[in-house]
Structures are given as C-alpha cells and as structure tokens.
Design an enzyme around this catalytic site. Structure first.
Site, PDB file in Angstrom:
ATOM      1  N   HIS A 192       0.824  -1.209   0.000  1.00  0.00           N
ATOM      2  CA  HIS A 192       0.000   0.000   0.000  1.00  0.00           C
ATOM      3  C   HIS A 192       0.860   1.261   0.000  1.00  0.00           C
ATOM      4  O   HIS A 192       0.956   1.921  -1.024  1.00  0.00           O
ATOM      5  CB  HIS A 192      -1.018   0.027   1.142  1.00  0.00           C
ATOM      6  CG  HIS A 192      -1.985  -1.102   1.101  1.00  0.00           C
ATOM      7  ND1 HIS A 192      -2.737  -1.390  -0.015  1.00  0.00           N
ATOM      8  CD2 HIS A 192      -2.325  -2.050   2.038  1.00  0.00           C
ATOM      9  CE1 HIS A 192      -3.494  -2.444   0.216  1.00  0.00           C
ATOM     10  NE2 HIS A 192      -3.256  -2.870   1.441  1.00  0.00           N
ATOM     11  N   ASP A 252      -5.507  -7.806  -3.565  1.00  0.00           N
ATOM     12  CA  ASP A 252      -5.831  -7.521  -2.168  1.00  0.00           C
ATOM     13  C   ASP A 252      -7.196  -8.067  -1.754  1.00  0.00           C
ATOM     14  O   ASP A 252      -7.365  -9.256  -1.534  1.00  0.00           O
ATOM     15  CB  ASP A 252      -5.717  -6.021  -1.925  1.00  0.00           C
ATOM     16  CG  ASP A 252      -5.720  -5.655  -0.439  1.00  0.00           C
ATOM     17  OD1 ASP A 252      -5.801  -6.571   0.401  1.00  0.00           O
ATOM     18  OD2 ASP A 252      -5.645  -4.463  -0.116  1.00  0.00           O
TER      19      ASP A 252
END
Length: 454
Positions: A269, A320
């Site tokens: 991220h 994800d």
C-alpha cells in the site's frame, strides 16, 4: 516438451518477430528463437505473465456485500473491517478452499500466472488451533493444486490489536499466534507448499507495525532468513497517526531506520508517505505492493507514483480484497489516479516507452522480485509464466508493439487474455480455465451455504 510460436513476443526489453519458445518438462523455458518457422501452439502476442503480489483469497466471497453505509452514516476502511470480521466467523476450511480455488482461477484468466497469498486466517472462529495447525495453509495449497497457479504462501504473524499491545478481540482471534507457534506454522507451511512443486514457495508476513511488536518483527524477519518479507504499511491516516504516537516516527520512516529493508521486502500500500519516505523506499530496492482497485474501494489514498518512479522505485500490483480480479484494471487505475492527482496524462512513463508498456514491464518485474520467482522474462531458465493476448479481438485489430499493451490496459479488459501458462502448466485455453466448471460449481455451493449462515 512444449513449443509455443508467436507472431510477436516481448523478449527482454524489446519486441521480437516469429518467436519460438520451447518449454521443458520442468516448466522452465528451454530456448527462445527469433525468426523461427511456425510450430507447436501458434499465438499472436506472447508476453511474460506477472505475479499478483497481494491477495486475501477469502475476501472474494465478500465482493458486493459492503456497499451500504453503516449506522453512523459514514463508512471507511475501519467500518469495512468490522464487516469483514463478522464474515470471517462463518468461514470453514472447506469454504476457504473453494473460495481460494475460484479466485485463483479468476486470476489466471485475468493474466496472472502466480499469486502471493497474504494468509492470516489460521484458526477456528474462537481462536483455537485446528488439530493440524496448518489446516488453513493446507487449504490454500489444495486450491493451488486444483487451479494450477504458482503459489507463494505468506503465513502472517498477527499478535496484537494495536501498537499498545492490546489482546486480540472478536474477529481477530482467528489470526493470532505467538512467535513459537508461528515458527511451527511456518515449518508446516513449508511442508505443505513444498508438495506442490518446485515453483511454489513460502515467505513471511509480519502483518503490520500495529499487529506485531518490535521484538516480534525482528524475530519474524530472522525467520524469513532471506526469503520474501511482505508487510502492510501506511495504508490509512489513522494507522499512521497510531504508529507515530507509539514509535515517534511515521511507519515507513521508522521501518527504514530500524530494519535493513532491501530487495527481499515488499511493502504493501504505502498510500500515506511523505516525500522523504517515498525517496527512502525507492532507494531501498524493496517493492511497493500496490493494489489500486482495493485502495480505491476502501478510500485509502493515492500512492506517490510519479515521484517514486522518478527515483527508480520498483512496484508490482495485487488484487488484495479481490473485489475485482482484473490485471488490466489494476494498471489502468494506477495511472488514472496519478492523472487525477497531477491533472496530466501519461505520467508513469519510463525510458521512452508507452504508458501501457511502462506499467506492464514494471509490474512484471516487481511482482517477480516480490516473491523471488524466476519469472518476469521470456528467457531460458525462467519459469514459463506466459500470457497470450487474443489478437482476433477488435480492440487489438492492427495493433503492434507497445500499442498492444496500451490497448489492452486502456481500451480493453481481461477478456483479451486468450491463453496462459503458469510454470509450463497450460491452464487457460481460449480465455477459459481448464477446470472452470468444477471450480465454479463448488464456489456456487459455498456461496449458498454462506448465505444461509449469514
């Protein structure tokens, strides 16, 4: 031995014509010959297939179930997380395996040859271990055996509910291990994944600075012993604030100052970084694990992509939360977020290549590095992770070279994926996974069971 002949192929850093690729029985590329006569499987465009570097497989079954506001009238990552915890309480090992096989099938059909499964669903809903501590790891391996995807399993160390060291609460207890039990789990994962074949592997994933203590993070890195280390970091503003208050530095700043972050690391991220952190991460040689669809879905923020690439930073992409399995869309969203941020176009371009080519090359190289997979290139000795685009599709009509990738990423979608090999396993043919009917049937039955439980 298999032979694949392509009209065009991305070989090394250039496009080549009439390319013959021979794959040996181990699943590796034995030879690459240009200007060869057609033989074997004949295709239009042959590309190296990337690694999906960040997945939570079970969350695929949640897709579409979290698009309502909570009672507070305002939703965020944190309210989404509470819904995810409630969903987890219903999952059995059988459910987890069926969901994982389905999402892996979708990844292969979307163009990914391998996946790094950030695996933190270890125990029973009450936190008690299964009779086999590696029960849930075994389910991930069984799913990969059915789908044929190249699996890197990343058992997650998760020991506390925040930087203050709070005990794990409802929804989190299924994740929890102390260091001794985690080391045992890691050894069991090695056994299970090792049975899949030579291209399967295991890494280590300390969940985040919030979820592991400083001593435990150091111990987890030592357990990795040079294998891939993946970690969530700097995803949300509240996370950054909590870490800063507890550690005296921002997450990426602290990590770079206290650990030898290098090319074996993948930091996932990094949507909340300062300019100095962005530069430091680029210098480290680590891979930034970007998940643009999920980061958009959860309102995480925008990665400092322009500055990071200008400093030579490396990145890969992952799905994800698996709300959408779409390689082309991950790359498109990454570029489009930069365009919205900087109000320009064609921002993530390197070395005079087109935008699509730049994004694809970086994602292929970064994904392979993130799991230490010998892939990412059409070259002898590499795993035969190979992606074919369907040149009969109207969006690719008349396209050649970089414009093929530009059209795939910005004008087309993953329906343009025609064939895919993972370490020589020809698992997608004519755009369809070879075991699609069986995998989808089992997944449908799983969804019906979960609907009744929820």
């Amino acid at each position: 031995m298999q032979t694949i002949w392509a009209e065009q192929a991305l070989v090394g850093d250039r496009w080549a014509e009439a390319v013959s690729v021979v794959v040996d029985d181990s699943g590796r590329i034995a030879s690459v010959t240009e200007h060869a006569s057609p033989a074997g499987v004949r295709v239009g465009v042959l590309l190296p297939a990337p690694v999906n570097l960040h997945s939570h497989a079970f969350q695929r079954a949640m897709a579409g179930l979290t698009e309502r506001r909570g009672p507070s009238g305002r939703d965020s990552f944190w309210t989404w997380r509470q819904l995810m915890y409630r969903f987890l309480d219903a999952l059995t090992p059988e459910h987890a395996e069926a969901i994982a096989a389905f999402v892996q099938m979708e990844m292969l059909e979307a163009g990914y040859a391998a996946v790094a499964e950030f695996h933190y669903l270890h125990h029973r809903p009450d936190g008690a271990p299964y009779d086999d501590l590696g029960e849930m790891s075994a389910r991930m391996a069984a799913a990969a055996a059915q789908s044929g995807i190249g699996l890197t399993l990343l058992p997650v160390l998760y020991e506390q509910a925040g930087c203050a060291g709070d005990r794990l609460g409802p929804g989190q207890v299924r994740f929890g291990n102390d260091l001794d039990r985690f080391a045992t789990l890691l050894g069991r994962a090695d056994e299970l994944v090792g049975a899949l074949g030579a291209d399967a592997s295991v890494g280590v994933a300390p969940h985040s600075l919030r979820a592991v203590s400083r001593p435990s993070l150091a111990a987890a890195v030592a357990l990795a012993d040079g294998r891939p280390v993946h970690m969530h970091i700097a995803e949300q503003v509240a996370e950054v604030d909590e870490v800063t208050a507890a550690y005296g530095k921002r997450p990426v700043e602290w990590l770079l100052a206290n650990h030898d972050v290098d090319q074996t690391w993948c930091l996932v991220h990094c949507t909340q970084m300062t300019a100095d952190e962005t530069a430091g991460l680029a210098r480290s040689g680590a891979v930034a694990g970007l998940c643009p669809i999920t980061e958009s879905s959860l309102g995480d923020g925008i990665f400092n992509g322009v500055d990071y690439l200008a400093r030579g930073g490396r990145f890969g992409v992952g799905s994800d939360s698996n709300i959408r399995i779409a390689l082309s869309e991950e790359l498109r969203t990454l570029e489009y977020t930069q365009r919205l941020q900087y109000r320009g176009r064609n921002l993530l371009v390197t070395d005079g290549r087109s935008t699509g080519r730049s994004l694809f090359d970086a994602a292929v190289a970064g994904g392979a590095q993130s799991v230490q997979r010998q892939s990412g290139r059409i070259a002898p000795g590499c795993w035969a992770d190979l992606l074919v685009l369907d040149t009969t599709a109207v969006d690719l009509e008349g396209r050649r070279g970089d414009s093929l990738l530009d059209s795939f990423i910005f004008a087309g979608d993953d329906r343009l994926v025609g064939e895919l090999w993972s370490a020589g396993r020809h698992v997608v043919r004519g755009g369809r996974h070879i075991h699609r009917d069986a995998i989808v049937g089992r997944y449908r039955r799983t969804l019906h069971g979960l609907r009744d439980l929820l």
